[in-house]
Design an enzyme around this catalytic site. Structure first.
Site, PDB file in Angstrom:
ATOM      1  CB  THR A   2      -0.765  -0.052   1.239  1.00 12.91           C
ATOM      2  OG1 THR A   2      -1.508   1.281   1.487  1.00 12.91           O
ATOM      3  CG2 THR A   2       0.160  -0.387   2.484  1.00 12.91           C
ATOM      4  CG  ASP A   3      -1.095   4.986  -1.161  1.00 17.90           C
ATOM      5  OD1 ASP A   3      -1.559   4.487  -0.233  1.00 17.90           O
ATOM      6  OD2 ASP A   3      -1.429   5.771  -2.004  1.00 17.90           O
ATOM      7  CE1 TYR A  18      -3.228  -2.824   5.482  1.00 14.31           C
ATOM      8  CE2 TYR A  18      -3.210  -0.557   5.063  1.00 14.31           C
ATOM      9  CZ  TYR A  18      -3.144  -2.060   4.659  1.00 14.31           C
ATOM     10  OH  TYR A  18      -3.396  -2.225   3.325  1.00 14.31           O
ATOM     11  CE  LYS A  68       0.337  -4.837   2.642  1.00 11.23           C
ATOM     12  NZ  LYS A  68      -0.156  -6.254   2.412  1.00 11.23           N
TER      13      LYS A  68
HETATM   14  N1  LIG Z   1      -8.079  -2.334  -0.737  1.00 13.00           N
HETATM   15  C1  LIG Z   1      -7.172  -1.349  -0.881  1.00 13.00           C
HETATM   16  O1  LIG Z   1      -7.583  -0.175  -1.160  1.00 13.00           O
HETATM   17  C2  LIG Z   1      -5.735  -1.508  -0.575  1.00 13.00           C
HETATM   18  C3  LIG Z   1      -4.560  -0.623  -1.042  1.00 13.00           C
HETATM   19  C4  LIG Z   1      -3.322  -0.837  -1.160  1.00 13.00           C
HETATM   20  C5  LIG Z   1      -2.974  -2.156  -0.529  1.00 13.00           C
HETATM   21  N2  LIG Z   1      -3.921  -3.061  -0.599  1.00 13.00           N
HETATM   22  C6  LIG Z   1      -3.279  -4.565  -0.225  1.00 13.00           C
HETATM   23  O2  LIG Z   1      -3.891  -5.584  -1.073  1.00 13.00           O
HETATM   24  C7  LIG Z   1      -4.091  -6.513  -0.468  1.00 13.00           C
HETATM   25  C8  LIG Z   1      -5.283  -7.057  -0.704  1.00 13.00           C
HETATM   26  O3  LIG Z   1      -6.422  -6.074  -0.227  1.00 13.00           O
HETATM   27  P1  LIG Z   1      -7.911  -6.300  -0.154  1.00 13.00           P
HETATM   28  O4  LIG Z   1      -8.559  -4.913  -0.003  1.00 13.00           O
HETATM   29  O5  LIG Z   1      -8.251  -7.250  -1.081  1.00 13.00           O
HETATM   30  O6  LIG Z   1      -8.044  -6.985   1.377  1.00 13.00           O
HETATM   31  P2  LIG Z   1      -9.483  -7.880   1.913  1.00 13.00           P
HETATM   32  O7  LIG Z   1      -9.433  -7.693   3.264  1.00 13.00           O
HETATM   33  O8  LIG Z   1     -10.699  -7.522   0.835  1.00 13.00           O
HETATM   34  O9  LIG Z   1      -8.827  -9.517   1.560  1.00 13.00           O
HETATM   35  C9  LIG Z   1      -7.791  -9.990   2.306  1.00 13.00           C
HETATM   36  C10 LIG Z   1      -7.972 -11.587   1.862  1.00 13.00           C
HETATM   37  O10 LIG Z   1      -6.682 -12.056   2.717  1.00 13.00           O
HETATM   38  C11 LIG Z   1      -7.242 -13.434   3.512  1.00 13.00           C
HETATM   39  N3  LIG Z   1      -6.335 -13.566   4.694  1.00 13.00           N
HETATM   40  C12 LIG Z   1      -6.253 -12.722   5.676  1.00 13.00           C
HETATM   41  N4  LIG Z   1      -5.541 -13.303   6.444  1.00 13.00           N
HETATM   42  C13 LIG Z   1      -5.036 -14.451   6.023  1.00 13.00           C
HETATM   43  C14 LIG Z   1      -4.160 -15.509   6.249  1.00 13.00           C
HETATM   44  N5  LIG Z   1      -3.590 -15.078   7.680  1.00 13.00           N
HETATM   45  N6  LIG Z   1      -3.978 -16.476   5.564  1.00 13.00           N
HETATM   46  C15 LIG Z   1      -4.480 -16.792   4.291  1.00 13.00           C
HETATM   47  N7  LIG Z   1      -5.411 -15.628   3.898  1.00 13.00           N
HETATM   48  C16 LIG Z   1      -5.608 -14.736   4.649  1.00 13.00           C
HETATM   49  C17 LIG Z   1      -8.712 -12.927   3.816  1.00 13.00           C
HETATM   50  O11 LIG Z   1      -9.613 -14.130   4.036  1.00 13.00           O
HETATM   51  C18 LIG Z   1      -9.319 -12.188   2.539  1.00 13.00           C
HETATM   52  O12 LIG Z   1      -9.961 -13.002   1.532  1.00 13.00           O
HETATM   53  C19 LIG Z   1      -3.538  -6.350   1.150  1.00 13.00           C
HETATM   54  O13 LIG Z   1      -2.219  -7.077   1.157  1.00 13.00           O
HETATM   55  C20 LIG Z   1      -3.730  -4.945   1.087  1.00 13.00           C
HETATM   56  O14 LIG Z   1      -2.625  -4.585   1.922  1.00 13.00           O
HETATM   57  C21 LIG Z   1      -5.232  -2.940  -0.385  1.00 13.00           C
END
Ligand SMILES: NC(=O)c1ccc[n+]([C@@H]2O[C@H](COP(=O)([O-])OP(=O)(O)OC[C@H]3O[C@@H](n4cnc5c(N)ncnc54)[C@H](O)[C@@H]3O)[C@@H](O)[C@H]2O)c1
Length: 346
Positions: free
Chosen positions: A130-131, A155, A159
């Site tokens: 993430t940013d 969080y 990360k």
């Molecule tokens: N949503 C955003 O805007 C955003 C922005 C920047 C970066 N990210 C990054 O992108 C990635 C996905 O984000 P998202 O929004 O889809 O998240 P999300 O919370 O929708 O999904 C996370 C998934 O990971 C699974 N998970 C959690 N803990 C786990 C574990 N211990 N073992 C296996 N699976 C596990 C969950 O069951 C879920 O399906 C993350 O790494 C997040 O940090 C998200």
């Protein structure tokens, strides 16, 4: 390619799974199915011969070793994480466990698998981040790939730690990694505790639409399907050991984002009063970062990638999707903590 995608039942991971299968890749979706997961997100590909699912936790080394050995992936795309800032304020422990220890365990399983195969240089470990690791900007400036890390929430700190581990595994062991740091995503299948779906669903229910503080915080909004496209490009074309920032070129203040969603709903599902009349300012999030903005020059100039939609186009598609998919979001609204105000303890 055969891709092992962690977190593929979540919001962004499921978009990557759907796109990868559509492009003919074999996908193994590894997900622990936490509160944030929903297998309906990948229902459209579940019967494809290109798709398989493994319910496993990234902290479970034995399960990871079995999955690597059974499926023999060419690449890992690591999206599994605890992802909600407000939940990290109330309970940072699971963020440390999954985002740091889980990433460490996955790195070690990937390294053992890669070494056992003779360290192929075309193997890839793609870490998705993430940013928010870069902290907060003032009114000007942009995050580049060399901006110093300065995370402010449990969080983003977890990360940031995971990013450092991935870099270290590349420098120390030579594991072929690529890394991406993206801005706020929005789009279909967004879990109903995050800002954009909260606005849409509260508006449809005639409930107050909560805006933290004055709503002056600025984010750069990235449509999730554009993000999935960028991730597959970086996986295949990105230089080993390099990181890429991915942004939507769509900076907006939270209050303006909320007003735009209300205006779209006024057109698509008119109500007695404009939806914006439901906007309610609530106590701000502790340590709420003022502004995030991505400099997209590297991914644009080196890989030729740009987002395909403007914020208005992406929001229009998103609102229409929520209007058409009530069964999906209704089923998730009863999950633990959804609809409650979280992250105000500090
Ligand atoms: N949503 C955003 O805007 C955003 C922005 C920047 C970066 N990210 C990054 O992108 C990635 C996905 O984000 P998202 O929004 O889809 O998240 P999300 O919370 O929708 O999904 C996370 C998934 O990971 C699974 N998970 C959690 N803990 C786990 C574990 N211990 N073992 C296996 N699976 C596990 C969950 O069951 C879920 O399906 C993350 O790494 C997040 O940090 C998200």
């Amino acid at each position: 390619m055969k891709l092992l995608i962690t977190g593929g039942a979540g919001f962004i991971g499921s978009a990557v799974v759907r796109l990868a299968v559509a492009r003919g890749h074999h996908v193994v979706n590894l997900d622990a199915l936490t509160y944030a997961a929903c297998l309906d997100n990948v229902a459209s590909v579940a019967d494809s011969p290109l798709y398989s699912f493994e319910q496993a936790d990234i902290r479970d080394r034995a399960a990871l070793d079995r999955i690597f050995s059974e499926h023999q992936p060419d690449a890992v795309m690591h999206l599994a994480a605890e992802s909600h800032v407000d939940r990290s304020i109330d309970g940072p422990g699971t963020f440390i466990d999954t985002n740091i220890t889980g990433t460490y365990t996955l790195l070690e399983a990937a390294r053992a698998y890669w070494q056992a195969r003779g360290k192929p240089q075309d193997f890839r470990f793609h870490h998705i981040s993430t940013d928010e690791v870069f902290g907060s900007l003032g009114p000007t400036g942009l995050f580049t790939e060399t901006t110093a890390y300065d995370p402010h929430s449990p969080y983003s700190a977890s990360k940031a730690a995971s990013d450092h581990l991935v870099r270290a595994w590349h420098e120390t062991y030579g594991l072929p990694v690529v890394m991406t740091n993206c801005s706020n995503n929005y789009g279909p299948y967004h879990f109903p505790e995050k800002l954009v779906p909260v606005v849409i669903l509260n508006a449809l229910a005639g409930q107050p639409i909560p805006v933290y503080g004055q709503g002056e915080n600025i984010r750069d909004w990235l449509y999730v399907e554009d993000h999935a496209d960028a991730l597959l490009l970086v996986l295949q074309e990105g230089a080993t050991g390099r990181s890429y920032n991915i942004g939507g070129e769509n900076e907006a203040r939270n209050i303006d984002l909320v007003q735009t969603i209300c205006a779209i709903l006024d057109r698509l599902r008119p109500a007695d009063a404009p939806y914006a009349s439901l906007i309610t300012h609530v106590a701000d999030r502790p340590g709420h970062d003022a502004r995030y903005a991505i400099d997209p020059a590297r991914i644009r100039d080196e890989l030729g990638w740009r987002p395909s939609v403007t914020l208005e186009q992406g929001l229009e598609r998103t609102v229409a999707w929520y209007l058409d998919n009530e069964d999906w979001w209704r089923a998730l609204q009863s999950r633990d903590g959804v609809g409650a105000r979280l992250g105000v303890k500090a």
